[in-house]
Design a protein around this motif. Sequence first.
Motif, PDB file in Angstrom:
ATOM      1  N   LEU A   1       7.071  -2.873  -6.777  1.00  0.00           N
ATOM      2  CA  LEU A   1       5.826  -3.041  -5.968  1.00  0.00           C
ATOM      3  C   LEU A   1       5.937  -4.236  -5.097  1.00  0.00           C
ATOM      4  CD1 LEU A   1       2.850  -1.957  -5.156  1.00  0.00           C
ATOM      5  CD2 LEU A   1       2.145  -3.736  -7.036  1.00  0.00           C
TER       6      LEU A   1
ATOM      7  N   GLN B   1       4.094   5.996  -5.312  1.00  0.00           N
ATOM      8  CA  GLN B   1       3.980   6.082  -6.949  1.00  0.00           C
ATOM      9  C   GLN B   1       2.851   6.865  -7.400  1.00  0.00           C
ATOM     10  OE1 GLN B   1       4.947   2.330  -8.917  1.00  0.00           O
ATOM     11  NE2 GLN B   1       6.289   1.711  -7.231  1.00  0.00           N
TER      12      GLN B   1
ATOM     13  N   VAL C   1      -5.003  -5.860  -6.408  1.00  0.00           N
ATOM     14  CA  VAL C   1      -3.484  -6.286  -5.929  1.00  0.00           C
ATOM     15  C   VAL C   1      -3.706  -7.376  -5.442  1.00  0.00           C
ATOM     16  CG1 VAL C   1      -1.276  -5.483  -5.183  1.00  0.00           C
ATOM     17  CG2 VAL C   1      -3.042  -3.904  -6.122  1.00  0.00           C
TER      18      VAL C   1
ATOM     19  N   SER D   1       0.924  -1.243  -0.009  1.00  0.00           N
ATOM     20  CA  SER D   1      -0.113  -0.050   0.045  1.00  0.00           C
ATOM     21  C   SER D   1       0.967   1.228  -0.112  1.00  0.00           C
ATOM     22  CB  SER D   1      -1.079  -0.098   1.247  1.00  0.00           C
ATOM     23  OG  SER D   1      -1.726   1.245   1.196  1.00  0.00           O
TER      24      SER D   1
ATOM     25  N   VAL E   1       2.760   1.480 -12.879  1.00  0.00           N
ATOM     26  CA  VAL E   1       3.354   0.917 -11.764  1.00  0.00           C
ATOM     27  C   VAL E   1       4.517  -0.399 -12.207  1.00  0.00           C
ATOM     28  CG1 VAL E   1       3.304  -0.339  -9.672  1.00  0.00           C
ATOM     29  CG2 VAL E   1       1.585   1.560 -10.184  1.00  0.00           C
TER      30      VAL E   1
ATOM     31  N   ARG F   1       3.970   1.689  -1.100  1.00  0.00           N
ATOM     32  CA  ARG F   1       4.561   1.638  -2.437  1.00  0.00           C
ATOM     33  C   ARG F   1       3.722   2.144  -3.409  1.00  0.00           C
ATOM     34  NH1 ARG F   1       7.118  -3.942  -1.178  1.00  0.00           N
ATOM     35  NH2 ARG F   1       8.944  -3.472   0.246  1.00  0.00           N
ATOM     36  N   LEU F   2       2.687   1.730  -3.371  1.00  0.00           N
ATOM     37  CA  LEU F   2       1.571   2.198  -4.453  1.00  0.00           C
ATOM     38  C   LEU F   2       1.145   3.744  -4.152  1.00  0.00           C
ATOM     39  CD1 LEU F   2      -1.143  -0.821  -5.133  1.00  0.00           C
ATOM     40  CD2 LEU F   2       0.241   0.621  -6.776  1.00  0.00           C
TER      41      LEU F   2
ATOM     42  N   VAL G   1      -8.233   1.363  -5.215  1.00  0.00           N
ATOM     43  CA  VAL G   1      -7.369   0.046  -5.313  1.00  0.00           C
ATOM     44  C   VAL G   1      -7.716  -0.542  -4.092  1.00  0.00           C
ATOM     45  CG1 VAL G   1      -4.836  -0.659  -5.049  1.00  0.00           C
ATOM     46  CG2 VAL G   1      -5.453   1.496  -6.460  1.00  0.00           C
TER      47      VAL G   1
ATOM     48  N   TRP H   1      -8.418  -1.240  -9.421  1.00  0.00           N
ATOM     49  CA  TRP H   1      -7.304  -2.048  -9.428  1.00  0.00           C
ATOM     50  C   TRP H   1      -7.253  -3.058  -8.101  1.00  0.00           C
ATOM     51  CZ3 TRP H   1      -2.044   0.336 -10.615  1.00  0.00           C
ATOM     52  CH2 TRP H   1      -1.958   1.044 -11.700  1.00  0.00           C
TER      53      TRP H   1
ATOM     54  N   VAL I   1      -1.564  -7.793 -10.321  1.00  0.00           N
ATOM     55  CA  VAL I   1      -2.418  -6.688 -10.316  1.00  0.00           C
ATOM     56  C   VAL I   1      -3.176  -6.765 -11.570  1.00  0.00           C
ATOM     57  CG1 VAL I   1      -2.660  -4.222 -10.312  1.00  0.00           C
ATOM     58  CG2 VAL I   1      -0.704  -5.229  -9.215  1.00  0.00           C
TER      59      VAL I   1
END
Length: 187
Positions: free
Chosen positions: A185, A52, A140, A46, A180, A48-49, A110, A138, A147
Amino acid sequence: MSLPLASGVSYERYWVLREQSDDRLEYIDGAVYMTPSPSVRHQLISSRLHFQFSLFFRGKPCYVLAAPLDVELVDEQTGERNVVVPDLTVIGGEKGLDGTKYIGVPPLIVEILSPLNQAHDLVTKFNLYMACGVHEYWIVNPMKQAVTVYVLNEERLYEQADVQVKTGTVRSVYFSGLEVDMAELFR
C-alpha cells in the motif's frame, strides 16, 4: 482545511449549490464543506486500495466505488440526509445506485487523510459514519503510513479493531478475508 463554506443550509439548497459548482462539496448536519483536490500520493494510495479491494470483491455481490462519488447517507432513525464524497465506498449490489449517486449506508467506507483535512475525516466524518451505521470505517494516514480500522459495536459506537503501521497486514472485520499488505500500500 475543511471548514464549512456555509451553515444552516437546507438539503434542497445544498443540491442547488452542488449543481452550480465544479468543486467537490459535502453536506453534513446542515453545513456545506468543500473537499480539497487530493495529492498525487493520496491518489496512488487510493488506486492501490481500489485495485486490491476490486480483486477481493470480484465475483461477489459488492462494488468498490472511488471518489468522486456522492454518497447520500440516510439516518434510519431520523431520516436526516447527509452527502459525503468518501475516497472509497464498498456497497452491496446495485440497490441504492441512482445514476448520479449512491443513496443508503455502505457497509465499508475508506478515507485517506490529507495534511490539511485530518480533522474533517477524524472527527466530523467519523461521528457521521458512526451515527448513520456504517459498519466499518478505515482511516488511512499516508503521513504515518498507518491504517486504522473501526467497527461498530452493539452500542452503535466505533471501536478500534485493527491498526497497522508501515508493515503487516490490515484486515477487515465485516468482510472476512479482505486484507491489505501495508508494504504494498505504501510502496
